[in-house]
Design an enzyme around this catalytic site. Structure first.
Site, PDB file in Angstrom:
ATOM      1  N   ARG A  94     -37.837  46.393 -28.086  1.00 33.27           N
ATOM      2  CA  ARG A  94     -37.843  47.303 -26.949  1.00 33.27           C
ATOM      3  C   ARG A  94     -37.310  48.655 -27.404  1.00 33.27           C
ATOM      4  O   ARG A  94     -36.307  48.724 -28.123  1.00 33.27           O
ATOM      5  CB  ARG A  94     -36.975  46.767 -25.800  1.00 33.27           C
ATOM      6  CG  ARG A  94     -37.622  45.655 -24.987  1.00 33.27           C
ATOM      7  CD  ARG A  94     -38.774  46.192 -24.161  1.00 33.27           C
ATOM      8  NE  ARG A  94     -39.389  45.192 -23.312  1.00 33.27           N
ATOM      9  CZ  ARG A  94     -40.435  44.448 -23.652  1.00 33.27           C
ATOM     10  NH1 ARG A  94     -40.949  44.570 -24.876  1.00 33.27           N
ATOM     11  NH2 ARG A  94     -40.953  43.586 -22.819  1.00 33.27           N
ATOM     12  N   GLU A 132     -42.332  56.432 -24.031  1.00 31.89           N
ATOM     13  CA  GLU A 132     -43.691  56.084 -24.462  1.00 31.89           C
ATOM     14  C   GLU A 132     -44.722  56.690 -23.505  1.00 31.89           C
ATOM     15  O   GLU A 132     -44.663  56.410 -22.317  1.00 31.89           O
ATOM     16  CB  GLU A 132     -43.851  54.566 -24.526  1.00 31.89           C
ATOM     17  CG  GLU A 132     -42.947  53.915 -25.566  1.00 31.89           C
ATOM     18  CD  GLU A 132     -43.113  52.403 -25.636  1.00 31.89           C
ATOM     19  OE1 GLU A 132     -43.867  51.829 -24.818  1.00 31.89           O
ATOM     20  OE2 GLU A 132     -42.485  51.782 -26.503  1.00 31.89           O
ATOM     21  N   HIS A 186     -46.995  50.700 -29.680  1.00 29.39           N
ATOM     22  CA  HIS A 186     -46.628  49.508 -28.896  1.00 29.39           C
ATOM     23  C   HIS A 186     -47.753  48.474 -28.972  1.00 29.39           C
ATOM     24  O   HIS A 186     -48.207  47.941 -27.954  1.00 29.39           O
ATOM     25  CB  HIS A 186     -46.345  49.884 -27.439  1.00 29.39           C
ATOM     26  CG  HIS A 186     -45.472  48.881 -26.730  1.00 29.39           C
ATOM     27  ND1 HIS A 186     -44.518  49.233 -25.799  1.00 29.39           N
ATOM     28  CD2 HIS A 186     -45.403  47.526 -26.813  1.00 29.39           C
ATOM     29  CE1 HIS A 186     -43.913  48.154 -25.339  1.00 29.39           C
ATOM     30  NE2 HIS A 186     -44.438  47.108 -25.943  1.00 29.39           N
TER      31      HIS A 186
END
Length: 316
Positions: free
Chosen positions: A235, A264, A282
């Protein structure tokens, strides 16, 4: 649902997959209706008449839950549930589930790939050739992987699979996990300080919690040996990105690979010119098989909750 010809309604709050064919087939076969929200405002309207939610990234806090008149379950497609106020859901009598095992292989493989890319300087090698260069002079020194110590923060399913691969390549392991009294396989279980002091590569595999937010910061990075590496496929907010870029800029870290970031997509201006930084979008979880497995398992939890059956992946 009265007047609609269906028994229940399931709302997808934020659709991120190529399609929702799996969810629709399972839900309609059980007599339900699947509705996909167009955006957050649409989702906030739809939750009022939903019996269940499927969600990926949309924050679902206590205020959102107050809008829910009959939701019985919030099922998250992924592993982490930091976008859901689990305590508020518990107070409201709403079940929360995740899918903790859908992408174990993918994230572990991605993690090891990033480690090897850093240690073997694959991105730099690619750039040398593409810019018209050849030979190894520009690469400088490379370390033998089997001479390195890999420190793992958090030792769940993914980290254990990483450990098997890393040990097969000959590296030594250190484990930090405050929830373990001993590490599987007799691997050394150490404090966070000992892990950073003794590791040439640190890889992050713990969940995002108030305790782990900002866990990897300037103070702990300074404990690492010179010319060491950091990998994060867990994370983003666990790692202080500015501390990493600073350590790279001054040469203390030889490289870092981040699949997840605090913001992000990231602010590219803050990353331009940072040396030896590898970024992926990601995507560590991603494969056709893992996505389908997540869709199927998350939807199965919804159906079980609505049918009064025991849940496989209850959270909290």
């Amino acid at each position: 649902m009265e007047g609609t010809g269906t028994q229940f309604r399931v709302v997808i709050t934020d659709q991120v997959f190529p399609d929702v064919d799996i969810e629709r087939q399972l839900i309609e076969a059980a007599g339900g209706e699947l509705v996909v929200a167009r955006d957050r405002d649409d989702a906030l309207r739809l939750v009022e008449d939903a019996d269940a939610l499927l969600t990926t990234y949309m924050p679902i806090d206590a205020d959102v839950m107050k809008k829910m008149r009959r939701v019985k379950i919030i099922a998250r497609y992924g592993i982490g549930v930091d976008n859901i106020d689990v305590a508020a859901a518990r107070s409201a009598g709403i079940a929360v589930t995740n899918v903790p095992d859908y992408c174990v292989e993918e994230v572990a493989t991605h993690t090891v790939a990033l480690m090897l890319a850093l240690v073997r300087k694959i991105p730099q090698s690619n750039e040398i050739v593409r810019s018209g260069g050849w030979g190894v002079r520009q690469l400088g020194e490379l370390q033998r992987f089997s001479k390195l110590t890999v420190g793992v923060i958090g030792f769940g399913r993914i980290a254990q699979r990483v450990a098997v691969a890393v040990e097969a390549l000959g590296a030594r392991m250190l484990i930090h996990d405050p929830y373990l009294s001993s590490a599987p396989g007799g691997r050394p279980l150490v404090s966070l300080q000992e892990l950073f002091q003794g590791s040439n590569i640190v890889t992050v595999h713990c969940p995002l919690t108030p305790e782990t937010r900002g866990l990897v910061n300037e103070n702990v990075l300074r404990l690492m040996p010179p010319a060491s590496y950091l990998v994060n496929t867990s994370r983003g907010p666990i790692v202080d990105t500015s501390a990493v870029t600073s350590a790279l800029a001054r040469g203390h870290l030889a490289g870092a690979a981040l699949d997840v970031l605090e913001q992000e997509p990231p602010d590219l201006a803050a990353l331009v010119g940072v040396p030896n930084l590898v970024l992926t979008p990601h995507s560590a979880f991603l494969s056709t098989d893992s996505v389908r497995e997540s869709q199927r398992k998350a939807t199965t939890q919804v159906l079980k909750a609505l049918q009064g059956q025991p849940l496989d992946y209850s959270v909290g």
